[in-house]
Design a protein around this motif. Structure first.
Motif, PDB file in Angstrom:
ATOM      1  N   GLN A  20     -21.695  12.644 -12.422  1.00 39.49           N
ATOM      2  CA  GLN A  20     -22.175  13.948 -12.000  1.00 39.49           C
ATOM      3  C   GLN A  20     -21.404  15.099 -12.673  1.00 39.49           C
ATOM      4  N   THR A  21     -20.240  14.815 -13.218  1.00 40.85           N
ATOM      5  CA  THR A  21     -19.477  15.872 -13.890  1.00 40.85           C
ATOM      6  C   THR A  21     -19.839  15.974 -15.367  1.00 40.85           C
ATOM      7  N   SER A  99     -22.036  22.673 -17.442  1.00 48.16           N
ATOM      8  CA  SER A  99     -22.661  23.716 -16.625  1.00 48.16           C
ATOM      9  C   SER A  99     -21.765  24.101 -15.449  1.00 48.16           C
ATOM     10  N   GLU A 100     -22.140  25.171 -14.807  1.00 46.37           N
ATOM     11  CA  GLU A 100     -21.432  25.597 -13.594  1.00 46.37           C
ATOM     12  C   GLU A 100     -21.557  24.526 -12.511  1.00 46.37           C
ATOM     13  N   ASP A 101     -22.693  23.820 -12.462  1.00 47.95           N
ATOM     14  CA  ASP A 101     -22.858  22.725 -11.502  1.00 47.95           C
ATOM     15  C   ASP A 101     -21.899  21.575 -11.794  1.00 47.95           C
ATOM     16  N   HIS A 102     -21.703  21.256 -13.077  1.00 51.50           N
ATOM     17  CA  HIS A 102     -20.758  20.200 -13.446  1.00 51.50           C
ATOM     18  C   HIS A 102     -19.358  20.592 -12.992  1.00 51.50           C
ATOM     19  N   ALA A 104     -18.527  22.765 -10.603  1.00 47.86           N
ATOM     20  CA  ALA A 104     -18.461  22.759  -9.140  1.00 47.86           C
ATOM     21  C   ALA A 104     -18.282  21.337  -8.615  1.00 47.86           C
ATOM     22  N   THR A 105     -18.967  20.382  -9.232  1.00 48.93           N
ATOM     23  CA  THR A 105     -18.835  18.983  -8.820  1.00 48.93           C
ATOM     24  C   THR A 105     -17.428  18.474  -9.097  1.00 48.93           C
TER      25      THR A 105
END
Length: 122
Positions: A20-21, A99-102, A104-105
């Motif tokens: 997920q990262t 990404s910012e999602d990566h 955050a994870t």
């Protein structure tokens, strides 16, 4: 969430990398592979400083410069020495690879591992 130094963070971050990262590029045999951009971003969040880069045979590699000292928490992915160029870059360029999602994870995973006491470097 705080760490005494990047070494303390390293012991947690190496347990925090996951599919997920770095989706589509995660290698379970080498969890550090392709995690340099997201890791450099996480290190910058914790310690400030600059993000730097170097060219490798696999592409651009990101790491950090904190208080005049270079820190590469994702160096374990390589099976040969890295030809460090120490070229200053920024979070925007690192975000082209994570990404910012990566991020955050990864930050969430780091917090979970730190809270579980899984930061002993074992």
């Amino acid at each position: 969430m705080s760490f005494a130094d990047p070494i303390a963070l390293y012991h947690v971050v190496k347990r925090s990398w996951s599919a997920q990262t770095i989706p589509d590029a995660f290698d379970p045999a080498n969890p550090c592979r392709n995690q340099c951009a997201v890791t450099a971003l996480a290190v910058q969040r914790h310690f400030g400083g600059d993000i730097v880069k170097t060219a490798t045979k696999g592409g651009t590699h990101f790491y950090n410069l904190i208080d005049g000292r270079y820190w590469d928490l994702a160096a374990d992915q390589f099976d040969e020495p890295i030809p460090y160029d120490n070229v200053l870059t920024d979070a925007a360029e690192a975000h082209q690879h994570a990404s910012e999602d990566h991020l955050a994870t990864l930050l969430h995973n780091i917090q979970n591992h730190q809270n579980s006491g899984d930061d002993r470097g074992l």
